[in-house]
Motif scaffolding. Sequence first.
Motif, mmCIF file in Angstrom:
data_model
loop_
_atom_site.group_PDB
_atom_site.id
_atom_site.type_symbol
_atom_site.label_atom_id
_atom_site.label_comp_id
_atom_site.label_asym_id
_atom_site.label_seq_id
_atom_site.Cartn_x
_atom_site.Cartn_y
_atom_site.Cartn_z
ATOM 1 N N VAL A 197 37.028 45.892 37.864
ATOM 2 C CA VAL A 197 37.368 45.462 39.223
ATOM 3 C C VAL A 197 38.326 44.275 39.170
ATOM 4 O O VAL A 197 38.112 43.315 38.426
ATOM 5 C CB VAL A 197 36.100 45.088 40.002
ATOM 6 C CG1 VAL A 197 36.464 44.563 41.393
ATOM 7 C CG2 VAL A 197 35.171 46.288 40.123
ATOM 8 N N SER A 238 39.215 42.827 46.647
ATOM 9 C CA SER A 238 39.164 43.415 45.315
ATOM 10 C C SER A 238 39.683 44.846 45.355
ATOM 11 O O SER A 238 39.692 45.499 46.411
ATOM 12 C CB SER A 238 37.741 43.390 44.762
ATOM 13 O OG SER A 238 36.875 44.181 45.547
ATOM 14 N N SER A 240 39.059 48.442 43.131
ATOM 15 C CA SER A 240 38.215 49.094 42.143
ATOM 16 C C SER A 240 38.805 50.433 41.721
ATOM 17 O O SER A 240 39.398 51.144 42.538
ATOM 18 C CB SER A 240 36.803 49.332 42.720
ATOM 19 O OG SER A 240 36.216 48.123 43.145
#
Length: 244
Positions: A197, A238, A240
Amino acid sequence: MGSEVRNHHTFAGRTIVMLLALLTGTASLLAGSAGSGSGGTEHAPGIEPIRFNQDGGNWSGFVTVGRGFRSVSASWREPAVTCTSVNNRFAIWVGIDGYGSSTVQQTGVATACSSGAPIRQAWYEMVPDLPVYYANPVHPGDSMTAGVVRSGRTYTMTITNNTRKWTRKATAVADAADASAEIVVEPAAGSLPRFDVIRFTDVTVDGQKPGAAAFAIDATNSRGFETRTSPLSDGRFSVSYLHE
């Protein structure tokens, strides 16, 4: 290129339908570079001149569109990467332009797996010129900060490895659109390696934390979404990995 890419993305309870026109054009550039820290300017072994500016169609991250953008910046830690193919290539970057425009002013870190293992290298690019790579070291876990600042027609692209204490800076002049600002994770050639991540912090556009005008996008291929972008909150978000 004259083609169109459609990307359908459900985010925060809304469906965002994006019609991306892949435009061609030219920009008048006078490019130069100067930097501090160790290392010269060169192409890394196994990293060919890769363009990272596909007009949003394979981007993950946040984009703000408008007029007259003056700056964009963000920090992140370089993720651990697992190569699944020698064709795996991607970059983490910040930039002005590139979303619906034929100009891009950007800097970040590219990762290529053509040697069988991930090779990382900081770089900048002023489209339509090819990217320029730096020889300074970048390793997984390194804290990176990147930014692009515009003053009139002059763009300064700065990238810093906070962990290894080096900074590289390039300045160039361009007739650019200044129509978007973005923080992006972007695969090249549609082949994305597995990565931990990526957490972005200290995200700013024109010196402010992005607000409601910023919207999230995720990269897609024939199997669907390759990545997932989290909500943006207090200058943080973030990206991912889902699949190649």
